[in-house]
Design an enzyme around this catalytic site. Sequence first.
Site, PDB file in Angstrom:
ATOM      1  N   THR A  92      67.539  44.527  54.587  1.00 33.13           N
ATOM      2  CA  THR A  92      67.590  45.239  53.584  1.00 33.13           C
ATOM      3  C   THR A  92      68.315  46.104  53.595  1.00 33.13           C
ATOM      4  OG1 THR A  92      65.719  45.004  52.532  1.00 33.13           O
ATOM      5  CG2 THR A  92      66.673  45.816  52.118  1.00 33.13           C
ATOM      6  N   VAL A  93      69.707  46.038  54.649  1.00 36.76           N
ATOM      7  CA  VAL A  93      70.989  46.494  54.459  1.00 36.76           C
ATOM      8  C   VAL A  93      71.965  45.531  54.007  1.00 36.76           C
ATOM      9  CG1 VAL A  93      70.623  48.305  56.349  1.00 36.76           C
ATOM     10  CG2 VAL A  93      71.518  46.147  57.164  1.00 36.76           C
TER      11      VAL A  93
END
Length: 559
Positions: free
Chosen positions: A357-358
């Site tokens: 979730t980068v």
Amino acid sequence: MQPELPFSSRRSPVVCLNGCVASSQTLASVIGLDILRRGGNAADAAVAVAAALGVTEPCSTGVGGDCFCLFYDARTGQVRGLNGSGRSPRALTLDLLSGLGFSEAQPPSVFHALNVTVPGAAACWCDTVQLFGSKKLTLGEVLEPAAELAERGFPVAEITAHDWARWSKALKDDGKALGGDFLINNQPPKHGQLFANPTLARTYQELARSGKSGFYEGRIAEAIVDVVGQNDGVMTLDDLKNHSSTEVQPVFTDYKGVRLWECPPNGQGIAALIALNILEHFPMKEMGHNTSGYLHVLTEAFKLSLADVIHFCADPEKVKVPVEGLLSKAYAGQRAQLINMQTAGVNEHGAPPGSDTVYFAVVDVEGNACSFVNSTYLGFGTGLVPENCGFSLHNRGANFSLDGSHGNCVGPEKRPYHTIVPALLTDAVSGRLLCCYGVMGAFMQPQGHVQVLLNMLEFGMNPQKALDAPRIYVYYDKTDGQWKLSVEAGVEQGVAEELGRRGHAVVGPVSGHQRARFGRGQVIAVGCWWDPDASEAETDARVLWAGSDPRADGCALGY
């Protein structure tokens, strides 16, 4: 206590000629740029950035999670994809979970070891370098800067420090203590405090030395199985040994002369494509940016697209996913007719033909682009840290359904519905690369893709302005069975009030650290095609224009 974040971005877009990296951590962007300058290409640099982010932002990402990759090959004009998500353990069945007292209404805690699917990132890093890399640098040379950063330590960035503390507390509140590998004197590190992770450095060195087998077999694999088993999970050494990433054919749709590319299911990227197909039926530019009419239509399109994707998106190796039907322009036309311009709708899923979730971006000097997203899902994932490994295990299995009739129902050796989705934009006719971009943030991601694209294409915003602009986030709240609309501070108060009058359950204005729900994007555009006043020569220039989301700690860098 972390200070409340103000939001007053006035960054200029980064402009450069030879290569560019945009990520949520400055140190990671520097490492990626260094790989480009040493002769690596966009794929090499992307993996170096992924590894560096696992060091500097472990509360979002790491080698204990999953990743997806889109690669634009400048030589052929081809867009290729890698699905780096892991599968569930062979022993994970609906009967097992039911026998333990779990159900769709009462699932395991999101931090439970039963939600650990095989971490796919390590294999995908190796495959990205092997399939798409320059062949000028070895995997060891690509991973070395991140390993050195982990060994020597780094000062923790401001927003990361806040998230580190928040997710540490969430795990503690759930009865779990985050492993000592991620704490200093049993506390999360503060902004500016030096933090080192020498055990992660050794993990990277082992991966570099032995490739995939260095992670999925031997010491690291045994440590993963041990910590999962000690916490009532069911993963085995065979589950890890049998893992592989998968090369996939990316899916796309055309919108006003541009082609948006996404990874196919089990990823949710098709939600962005469905929404764009619906929005084609409305005069978005004429409505005006972030007006009540504009945001109303956006919200309704997102509700329609998300309802479809939540219902249909699953592992295509296990169930038939009607991708062609969902992306049909005719089907989008039918869905668009459901939008009432004055009133919010319920917007259930439809019945497409054949139904059942980068984040970071890299473009190199040759014109190749790598759009890459890597995540542990919620914060540190399960918070389970394999002994002497320096990374936490994700909780991606929390996205499985426990409804036996659902295509995304939990099952053995199955990939769950996946939120992380990279994106690429090309010219619909020539195939020329226009943009390498993405917006991380769980179910916000496809919504961010659409909003940033419209900001550039419809309203002529440069990449940085397109990221700075206030966003909305649409989500379904299971607790009260309602669609909710989060509105970011910066959207006019009168607009938010009008959306409420139209029947939307408006949440906000959302400010400070809570802005994280609107995602954190990175954009690298090739030429200023988004500028309505630019000449054709300027639009086609080799100048790279990049932006980095002010909601994160990072930056775009070029040379």
